[in-house]
Design an enzyme around this catalytic site. Structure first.
Site, short mmCIF file in Angstrom:
data_model
loop_
_atom_site.label_atom_id
_atom_site.label_comp_id
_atom_site.label_asym_id
_atom_site.label_seq_id
_atom_site.Cartn_x
_atom_site.Cartn_y
_atom_site.Cartn_z
N CYS A 73 -5.24 95.58 45.93
CA CYS A 73 -5.02 96.96 46.34
C CYS A 73 -5.73 97.94 45.40
O CYS A 73 -6.02 97.60 44.24
CB CYS A 73 -3.52 97.29 46.30
N GLU A 75 -4.50 100.57 43.91
CA GLU A 75 -3.68 100.93 42.74
C GLU A 75 -3.86 99.90 41.61
O GLU A 75 -4.06 100.25 40.46
CB GLU A 75 -2.19 100.99 43.12
N CYS A 113 2.27 96.47 44.06
CA CYS A 113 1.74 97.56 43.23
C CYS A 113 2.86 98.32 42.54
O CYS A 113 2.72 98.73 41.39
CB CYS A 113 0.89 98.51 44.07
N1 THU Z 1 -3.56 98.58 50.27
C1 THU Z 1 -3.82 99.27 49.13
O1 THU Z 1 -4.92 99.22 48.58
N2 THU Z 1 -2.83 100.02 48.60
C2 THU Z 1 -1.61 100.21 49.19
O2 THU Z 1 -0.80 100.94 48.65
C3 THU Z 1 -1.31 99.59 50.47
C4 THU Z 1 -2.28 98.58 50.94
C5 THU Z 1 -4.65 97.80 50.87
C6 THU Z 1 -4.48 96.32 50.84
C7 THU Z 1 -5.38 95.91 51.99
O3 THU Z 1 -6.72 95.84 51.54
C8 THU Z 1 -5.28 97.06 52.97
O4 THU Z 1 -4.79 98.16 52.22
C9 THU Z 1 -4.36 96.79 54.16
O5 THU Z 1 -3.12 96.37 53.76
#
Ligand code: THU
Length: 162
Positions: A73, A75, A113
């Site tokens: 993610c 974060e 996260c």
């Molecule tokens: N994702 C994030 O980068 N941060 C979040 O807070 C929620 C989800 C990403 C993970 C994945 O690459 C995509 O969003 C779909 O879940």
């Protein structure tokens, strides 16, 4: 038996003018880095930006992988980088935004996260403000990150191990 409840407090802003200049700067950094996200599998670009106590700003985005759980993610991309490179600096603000969402409210960090965000806040011993922004929509501001993970797993549990 006693029924208990946990209250989570945050502020909702309808417009960006209501927020500080530095908050706006971080939101813009998060939007810019979200545009560079590698998210071909979800088509869900996310960006995160942090302000350190030395005034430096860093940003990261989600990086996916054909083996889906190998992705990271936004974060954790930026938090792990910052904590690895500047372990003694405190993170004052974390701003998160996602592109391509239908909802008018911001995307909220996933459970993985949240656990990482809360540990970094606990380590630095000072609140980390968390800003969740929806482009063209509202912005949620948490004065401290721990509100994102009530009843978080805590190291007291590990200390009590036999
Ligand atoms: N994702 C994030 O980068 N941060 C979040 O807070 C929620 C989800 C990403 C993970 C994945 O690459 C995509 O969003 C779909 O879940």
């Amino acid at each position: 038996m006693i029924k208990k409840s946990v209250k989570v407090e945050y502020s909702e802003y309808e417009t960006l003018e209501e927020l500080d200049e530095i908050d706006n700067k971080l939101i813009n950094k998060a939007i810019e880095i979200a545009k560079k996200s590698y998210s071909p599998y979800s088509q869900f670009p996310v960006g995160a930006a942090v302000l350190l106590d030395n005034g430096k700003i860093f940003a990261g985005n989600n990086q996916e992988n054909i083996a889906y759980p190998s992705g990271t993610c936004a974060e954790r991309s930026v938090l792990n980088y910052v904590h690895g490179n500047f372990p003694k600096n405190r993170i004052k603000i974390l701003a998160v935004t996602a592109l391509n969402t239908a909802s008018l409210i911001p995307v909220s960090p996933c459970g993985f996260c949240r656990q990482v965000i809360v540990e970094m806040e606990r380590l630095q011993g000072e609140p980390m403000k968390v800003i969740l922004h929806k482009i063209g929509g509202s912005t949620f501001v948490f004065d401290a990150a721990f509100a994102l993970l009530p009843l978080a797993f805590d190291d007291d549990i590990l200390k009590n191990k036999e």
